[in-house]
Design a protein around this motif. Structure first.
Motif, mmCIF file in Angstrom:
data_model
loop_
_atom_site.group_PDB
_atom_site.id
_atom_site.type_symbol
_atom_site.label_atom_id
_atom_site.label_comp_id
_atom_site.label_asym_id
_atom_site.label_seq_id
_atom_site.Cartn_x
_atom_site.Cartn_y
_atom_site.Cartn_z
ATOM 1 N N LEU A 155 0.832 -1.204 0.000
ATOM 2 C CA LEU A 155 0.000 0.000 0.000
ATOM 3 C C LEU A 155 0.866 1.253 0.000
ATOM 4 C CD1 LEU A 155 -2.695 1.428 0.086
ATOM 5 C CD2 LEU A 155 -2.776 1.031 2.562
ATOM 6 N N PHE A 156 1.937 1.242 0.744
ATOM 7 C CA PHE A 156 2.866 2.376 0.759
ATOM 8 C C PHE A 156 3.361 2.688 -0.651
ATOM 9 C CE2 PHE A 156 7.386 3.649 0.873
ATOM 10 C CZ PHE A 156 7.248 4.916 1.415
ATOM 11 N N ILE A 157 3.782 1.657 -1.371
ATOM 12 C CA ILE A 157 4.290 1.840 -2.737
ATOM 13 C C ILE A 157 3.194 2.375 -3.650
ATOM 14 C CG2 ILE A 157 5.200 0.622 -4.764
ATOM 15 C CD1 ILE A 157 6.733 -1.177 -2.721
ATOM 16 N N LEU A 158 1.990 1.837 -3.535
ATOM 17 C CA LEU A 158 0.875 2.324 -4.353
ATOM 18 C C LEU A 158 0.579 3.799 -4.074
ATOM 19 C CD1 LEU A 158 -1.546 -0.730 -4.094
ATOM 20 C CD2 LEU A 158 -0.320 0.025 -6.147
ATOM 21 N N LEU A 159 0.601 4.172 -2.798
ATOM 22 C CA LEU A 159 0.299 5.556 -2.432
ATOM 23 C C LEU A 159 1.373 6.521 -2.928
ATOM 24 C CD1 LEU A 159 -1.076 5.066 1.197
ATOM 25 C CD2 LEU A 159 -2.375 5.796 -0.819
ATOM 26 N N VAL A 160 2.645 6.188 -2.730
ATOM 27 C CA VAL A 160 3.698 7.116 -3.183
ATOM 28 C C VAL A 160 3.714 7.225 -4.703
ATOM 29 C CG1 VAL A 160 5.149 6.905 -1.122
ATOM 30 C CG2 VAL A 160 5.571 5.415 -3.056
ATOM 31 N N ASN A 161 3.378 6.136 -5.379
ATOM 32 C CA ASN A 161 3.281 6.218 -6.843
ATOM 33 C C ASN A 161 2.125 7.116 -7.261
ATOM 34 O OD1 ASN A 161 5.507 4.598 -7.346
ATOM 35 N ND2 ASN A 161 4.303 2.727 -7.491
ATOM 36 N N GLU A 162 0.992 6.966 -6.604
ATOM 37 C CA GLU A 162 -0.180 7.790 -6.915
ATOM 38 C C GLU A 162 0.097 9.267 -6.623
ATOM 39 O OE1 GLU A 162 -3.941 8.609 -8.333
ATOM 40 O OE2 GLU A 162 -2.912 6.673 -8.385
ATOM 41 N N LEU A 163 0.864 9.527 -5.575
ATOM 42 C CA LEU A 163 1.172 10.901 -5.181
ATOM 43 C C LEU A 163 2.388 11.461 -5.917
ATOM 44 C CD1 LEU A 163 0.631 10.452 -1.349
ATOM 45 C CD2 LEU A 163 -0.831 11.742 -2.926
ATOM 46 N N ASP A 164 2.997 10.628 -6.738
ATOM 47 C CA ASP A 164 4.183 11.026 -7.508
ATOM 48 C C ASP A 164 5.292 11.524 -6.584
ATOM 49 O OD1 ASP A 164 5.623 11.259 -9.884
ATOM 50 O OD2 ASP A 164 5.082 13.370 -10.117
ATOM 51 N N VAL A 165 5.556 10.719 -5.559
ATOM 52 C CA VAL A 165 6.573 11.043 -4.568
ATOM 53 C C VAL A 165 7.737 10.069 -4.735
ATOM 54 C CG1 VAL A 165 7.040 11.129 -2.079
ATOM 55 C CG2 VAL A 165 4.836 11.860 -2.946
ATOM 56 N N ASP A 166 8.942 10.571 -4.556
ATOM 57 C CA ASP A 166 10.131 9.739 -4.619
ATOM 58 C C ASP A 166 10.200 8.900 -3.338
ATOM 59 O OD1 ASP A 166 12.613 8.602 -4.986
ATOM 60 O OD2 ASP A 166 13.734 10.472 -4.776
ATOM 61 N N THR A 167 10.095 7.599 -3.475
ATOM 62 C CA THR A 167 10.104 6.691 -2.330
ATOM 63 C C THR A 167 11.361 6.878 -1.495
ATOM 64 O OG1 THR A 167 8.880 5.096 -3.650
ATOM 65 C CG2 THR A 167 9.844 4.280 -1.636
ATOM 66 N N PHE A 168 12.493 7.023 -2.145
ATOM 67 C CA PHE A 168 13.755 7.199 -1.427
ATOM 68 C C PHE A 168 13.717 8.460 -0.576
ATOM 69 C CE2 PHE A 168 18.058 8.924 -1.089
ATOM 70 C CZ PHE A 168 18.685 7.873 -0.428
ATOM 71 N N GLU A 169 13.158 9.532 -1.123
ATOM 72 C CA GLU A 169 13.083 10.796 -0.387
ATOM 73 C C GLU A 169 12.225 10.648 0.871
ATOM 74 O OE1 GLU A 169 11.186 15.153 -1.214
ATOM 75 O OE2 GLU A 169 12.315 14.253 -2.867
ATOM 76 N N VAL A 170 11.099 9.954 0.743
ATOM 77 C CA VAL A 170 10.228 9.735 1.898
ATOM 78 C C VAL A 170 10.968 8.911 2.947
ATOM 79 C CG1 VAL A 170 8.102 8.632 2.710
ATOM 80 C CG2 VAL A 170 8.098 9.915 0.574
ATOM 81 N N MET A 171 11.628 7.850 2.525
ATOM 82 C CA MET A 171 12.347 6.989 3.465
ATOM 83 C C MET A 171 13.493 7.753 4.133
ATOM 84 S SD MET A 171 10.500 4.403 3.430
ATOM 85 C CE MET A 171 11.443 3.355 4.500
ATOM 86 N N GLN A 172 14.165 8.604 3.383
ATOM 87 C CA GLN A 172 15.256 9.395 3.949
ATOM 88 C C GLN A 172 14.724 10.372 4.995
ATOM 89 O OE1 GLN A 172 17.459 11.703 1.062
ATOM 90 N NE2 GLN A 172 19.326 11.519 2.264
ATOM 91 N N THR A 173 13.599 11.005 4.703
ATOM 92 C CA THR A 173 12.984 11.931 5.652
ATOM 93 C C THR A 173 12.598 11.211 6.931
ATOM 94 O OG1 THR A 173 12.130 13.304 3.859
ATOM 95 C CG2 THR A 173 11.046 13.530 6.007
ATOM 96 N N LEU A 174 11.990 10.040 6.792
ATOM 97 C CA LEU A 174 11.589 9.267 7.968
ATOM 98 C C LEU A 174 12.801 8.818 8.775
ATOM 99 C CD1 LEU A 174 8.751 7.093 6.413
ATOM 100 C CD2 LEU A 174 8.515 9.055 7.938
ATOM 101 N N THR A 175 13.845 8.388 8.082
ATOM 102 C CA THR A 175 15.062 7.953 8.765
ATOM 103 C C THR A 175 15.662 9.110 9.550
ATOM 104 O OG1 THR A 175 15.498 6.309 7.067
ATOM 105 C CG2 THR A 175 17.363 6.963 8.434
ATOM 106 N N ASN A 176 15.723 10.281 8.941
ATOM 107 C CA ASN A 176 16.268 11.453 9.629
ATOM 108 C C ASN A 176 15.440 11.813 10.857
ATOM 109 O OD1 ASN A 176 18.330 11.671 7.771
ATOM 110 N ND2 ASN A 176 17.290 13.209 6.538
ATOM 111 N N GLN A 177 14.119 11.681 10.754
ATOM 112 C CA GLN A 177 13.254 11.963 11.898
ATOM 113 C C GLN A 177 13.510 10.964 13.023
ATOM 114 O OE1 GLN A 177 9.263 11.916 10.343
ATOM 115 N NE2 GLN A 177 9.424 13.973 9.510
#
Length: 90
Positions: free
Chosen positions: A44-66
């Motif tokens: 579901l995560f992959i489907l949502l980021v694809n639908e939102l046109d978001v770079d998966t790596f960028e989201v994961m990097q942001t979460l990791t930094n948090q």
């Protein structure tokens, strides 16, 4: 956290929850994810980021930094160097 990232991406793209959810998940499920009350499956995560046109790596990097920031802040107290006083021989 993750929900905040997805919600910001949805709002940035001027999409409603209904538009994002079409053929992916229920609006209720997305709402719970965006409010950090639930975590999506990897699929579901992959489907949502694809639908939102978001770079998966960028989201994961942001979460990791948090997460690193939270652990770092907490570890300041957990990892203080102990102070030892010299014990005199009697």
């Amino acid at each position: 956290m993750l929900g905040n990232c997805l919600k910001k991406a949805r709002q940035k793209n001027a999409l409603s929850q209904e538009e994002v959810c079409t053929n992916i998940c229920s609006v209720r499920q997305l709402s719970r994810i965006e409010n950090n009350q639930s975590l999506p499956s990897l699929e579901l995560f992959i489907l949502l980021v694809n639908e939102l046109d978001v770079d998966t790596f960028e989201v994961m990097q942001t979460l990791t930094n948090q997460l690193i920031g939270k652990k770092t802040n907490m570890s300041i107290y957990a990892c203080k160097k102990p102070s030892y006083s010299k014990v005199e021989d009697s």
